[in-house]
Design a protein around this motif. Structure first.
Motif, PDB file in Angstrom:
ATOM      1  N   MET A   1      -6.487 -12.056  30.946  1.00 25.39           N
ATOM      2  CA  MET A   1      -6.353 -13.337  30.293  1.00 25.39           C
ATOM      3  C   MET A   1      -5.560 -13.153  29.011  1.00 25.39           C
ATOM      4  N   LYS A   2      -4.648 -14.075  28.732  1.00 27.02           N
ATOM      5  CA  LYS A   2      -3.839 -13.967  27.530  1.00 27.02           C
ATOM      6  C   LYS A   2      -4.326 -14.940  26.457  1.00 27.02           C
ATOM      7  N   GLY A   3      -4.046 -14.573  25.203  1.00 22.21           N
ATOM      8  CA  GLY A   3      -4.354 -15.459  24.087  1.00 22.21           C
ATOM      9  C   GLY A   3      -3.293 -16.537  23.975  1.00 22.21           C
ATOM     10  N   ILE A   4      -3.699 -17.768  23.664  1.00 25.47           N
ATOM     11  CA  ILE A   4      -2.768 -18.901  23.583  1.00 25.47           C
ATOM     12  C   ILE A   4      -3.038 -19.686  22.302  1.00 25.47           C
ATOM     13  N   VAL A   5      -1.947 -19.978  21.563  1.00 27.31           N
ATOM     14  CA  VAL A   5      -2.002 -20.853  20.393  1.00 27.31           C
ATOM     15  C   VAL A   5      -0.927 -21.911  20.592  1.00 27.31           C
ATOM     16  N   ILE A   6      -1.329 -23.186  20.654  1.00 28.28           N
ATOM     17  CA  ILE A   6      -0.376 -24.272  20.910  1.00 28.28           C
ATOM     18  C   ILE A   6      -0.561 -25.390  19.890  1.00 28.28           C
ATOM     19  N   ASN A   7       0.576 -25.897  19.398  1.00 29.44           N
ATOM     20  CA  ASN A   7       0.614 -27.086  18.548  1.00 29.44           C
ATOM     21  C   ASN A   7      -0.256 -26.951  17.290  1.00 29.44           C
ATOM     22  N   CYS A   8      -0.066 -25.840  16.584  1.00 29.67           N
ATOM     23  CA  CYS A   8      -0.823 -25.591  15.353  1.00 29.67           C
ATOM     24  C   CYS A   8       0.122 -25.512  14.163  1.00 29.67           C
ATOM     25  N   SER A   9      -0.421 -25.759  12.977  1.00 32.32           N
ATOM     26  CA  SER A   9       0.381 -25.613  11.765  1.00 32.32           C
ATOM     27  C   SER A   9      -0.425 -24.902  10.691  1.00 32.32           C
ATOM     28  N   ASN A  10       0.291 -24.178   9.839  1.00 32.87           N
ATOM     29  CA  ASN A  10      -0.311 -23.494   8.697  1.00 32.87           C
ATOM     30  C   ASN A  10       0.425 -23.926   7.442  1.00 32.87           C
ATOM     31  N   ASN A  11      -0.345 -24.297   6.410  1.00 29.50           N
ATOM     32  CA  ASN A  11       0.230 -24.671   5.120  1.00 29.50           C
ATOM     33  C   ASN A  11      -0.232 -23.744   4.007  1.00 29.50           C
ATOM     34  N   ALA A  12      -1.060 -22.761   4.307  1.00 29.00           N
ATOM     35  CA  ALA A  12      -1.631 -21.864   3.307  1.00 29.00           C
ATOM     36  C   ALA A  12      -0.843 -20.557   3.224  1.00 29.00           C
ATOM     37  N   SER A  13      -0.905 -19.911   2.085  1.00 22.09           N
ATOM     38  CA  SER A  13      -0.297 -18.603   1.883  1.00 22.09           C
ATOM     39  C   SER A  13      -1.033 -17.555   2.714  1.00 22.09           C
ATOM     40  N   VAL A  14      -0.282 -16.628   3.330  1.00 22.99           N
ATOM     41  CA  VAL A  14      -0.857 -15.524   4.097  1.00 22.99           C
ATOM     42  C   VAL A  14      -0.389 -14.227   3.446  1.00 22.99           C
ATOM     43  N   THR A  15      -1.343 -13.394   3.010  1.00 19.04           N
ATOM     44  CA  THR A  15      -0.999 -12.170   2.290  1.00 19.04           C
ATOM     45  C   THR A  15      -1.882 -11.014   2.723  1.00 19.04           C
ATOM     46  N   ILE A  16      -1.249  -9.870   3.009  1.00 24.60           N
ATOM     47  CA  ILE A  16      -1.963  -8.603   3.190  1.00 24.60           C
ATOM     48  C   ILE A  16      -1.441  -7.656   2.117  1.00 24.60           C
ATOM     49  N   THR A  17      -2.334  -7.094   1.324  1.00 27.25           N
ATOM     50  CA  THR A  17      -1.972  -6.052   0.365  1.00 27.25           C
ATOM     51  C   THR A  17      -3.014  -4.952   0.456  1.00 27.25           C
ATOM     52  N   GLY A  18      -2.617  -3.786   0.087  1.00 28.38           N
ATOM     53  CA  GLY A  18      -3.556  -2.680   0.122  1.00 28.38           C
ATOM     54  C   GLY A  18      -3.161  -1.646   1.146  1.00 28.38           C
ATOM     55  N   ALA A  19      -3.646  -0.461   0.954  1.00 27.03           N
ATOM     56  CA  ALA A  19      -3.261   0.681   1.773  1.00 27.03           C
ATOM     57  C   ALA A  19      -3.880   0.632   3.155  1.00 27.03           C
ATOM     58  N   SER A  20      -3.099   1.061   4.114  1.00 30.45           N
ATOM     59  CA  SER A  20      -3.552   1.256   5.481  1.00 30.45           C
ATOM     60  C   SER A  20      -2.835   2.489   6.006  1.00 30.45           C
ATOM     61  N   ASP A  21      -3.516   3.322   6.750  1.00 30.30           N
ATOM     62  CA  ASP A  21      -2.882   4.515   7.292  1.00 30.30           C
ATOM     63  C   ASP A  21      -1.951   4.202   8.453  1.00 30.30           C
ATOM     64  N   PRO A  47       3.872 -19.367   2.587  1.00 30.32           N
ATOM     65  CA  PRO A  47       4.572 -18.081   2.455  1.00 30.32           C
ATOM     66  C   PRO A  47       3.768 -16.930   3.047  1.00 30.32           C
ATOM     67  N   VAL A  48       4.492 -15.943   3.615  1.00 28.93           N
ATOM     68  CA  VAL A  48       3.873 -14.781   4.256  1.00 28.93           C
ATOM     69  C   VAL A  48       4.338 -13.520   3.527  1.00 28.93           C
ATOM     70  N   ASN A  49       3.364 -12.703   3.089  1.00 30.77           N
ATOM     71  CA  ASN A  49       3.660 -11.445   2.395  1.00 30.77           C
ATOM     72  C   ASN A  49       2.816 -10.330   2.998  1.00 30.77           C
ATOM     73  N   CYS A  50       3.468  -9.212   3.341  1.00 33.57           N
ATOM     74  CA  CYS A  50       2.770  -8.081   3.945  1.00 33.57           C
ATOM     75  C   CYS A  50       3.218  -6.804   3.243  1.00 33.57           C
ATOM     76  N   SER A  51       2.250  -6.037   2.696  1.00 29.33           N
ATOM     77  CA  SER A  51       2.605  -4.806   1.989  1.00 29.33           C
ATOM     78  C   SER A  51       1.447  -3.821   1.994  1.00 29.33           C
ATOM     79  N   GLY A  52       1.755  -2.564   1.699  1.00 30.98           N
ATOM     80  CA  GLY A  52       0.732  -1.572   1.453  1.00 30.98           C
ATOM     81  C   GLY A  52       0.452  -0.575   2.551  1.00 30.98           C
ATOM     82  N   ALA A  53       0.945  -0.804   3.752  1.00 28.97           N
ATOM     83  CA  ALA A  53       0.665   0.116   4.865  1.00 28.97           C
ATOM     84  C   ALA A  53       1.816   1.094   5.070  1.00 28.97           C
ATOM     85  N   ARG A  54       1.614   2.002   6.002  1.00 33.26           N
ATOM     86  CA  ARG A  54       2.690   2.908   6.418  1.00 33.26           C
ATOM     87  C   ARG A  54       3.841   2.098   7.014  1.00 33.26           C
ATOM     88  N   SER A  55       3.494   1.048   7.770  1.00 33.39           N
ATOM     89  CA  SER A  55       4.465   0.099   8.313  1.00 33.39           C
ATOM     90  C   SER A  55       3.946  -1.310   8.061  1.00 33.39           C
TER      91      SER A  55
END
Length: 173
Positions: A1-21, A47-55
């Motif tokens: 079974m596959k995951g499905i997301v249809i007809n959705c919207s996001n208006n909030a900031s999405v941020t990942i910070t911090g170390a990950s191996d 806005p989307v911000n991603c930082s802190g990991a190896r990738s």
């Protein structure tokens, strides 16, 4: 079974910070669109911000799409992937890392896209940061945002549609 997301919207900031191996995935709708997942008819205006990991994978719709689909979706805001160590940063207006049989069709980005900071590789694309691995197909997509890659000591790939187009992948129409 596959995951499905249809007809959705996001208006909030999405941020990942911090170390990950390993890997961080940040997306306006889905962090990781994996194994036959479907994201369709969605819009991101946070806005989307991603930082802190190896990738770090950052995408306006999905941080990473691996053997999944993103269809008829739109991003209108800034997407940034950054990190100082490790293998790389991938930022895309629709999806950051795009891998293994992924499909992106009929999508639009008007947000600015930036990848920076990795000593190895920084990849930025208006639609996808990179098409790693095999058979990624991108069709009928439009980018209207500014795309920037900087600070890489080894390689920087920047493109209006795809930062780095790899083997067996295609862009059309």
């Amino acid at each position: 079974m596959k995951g499905i997301v249809i007809n959705c919207s996001n208006n909030a900031s999405v941020t990942i910070t911090g170390a990950s191996d390993n890997v961080n995935h940040a997306g306006g709708i889905s962090g990781n669109n994996f194994y036959m997942g479907l994201v369709s008819d969605c819009q991101n205006s946070g806005p989307v911000n991603c930082s802190g990991a190896r990738s770090n994978d950052a995408g306006g719709i999905a941080g990473n799409t691996n053997n999944g689909e993103v269809l008829n979706s739109k991003n209108t805001v800034a997407v940034t992937a950054s990190g100082q160590a490790g293998s790389g940063n991938w930022a895309g207006g629709i999806t950051g890392g795009t891998r293994s049989d992924a499909k992106i069709s009929n999508c639009e980005n008007s947000g600015d896209v930036t990848a920076y900071g990795s000593p190895i590789s920084n990849n930025a694309g208006g639609i996808a940061g990179s098409t790693g691995y095999d058979k990624v197909i991108i069709t009928y997509c439009i980018n209207k945002g500014t795309v920037t890659g900087k600070n890489g000591s080894f390689q920087i790939y920047v493109g209006g549609i795809v930062g780095c187009l790899n083997r067996d992948s295609s862009i059309s129409d």
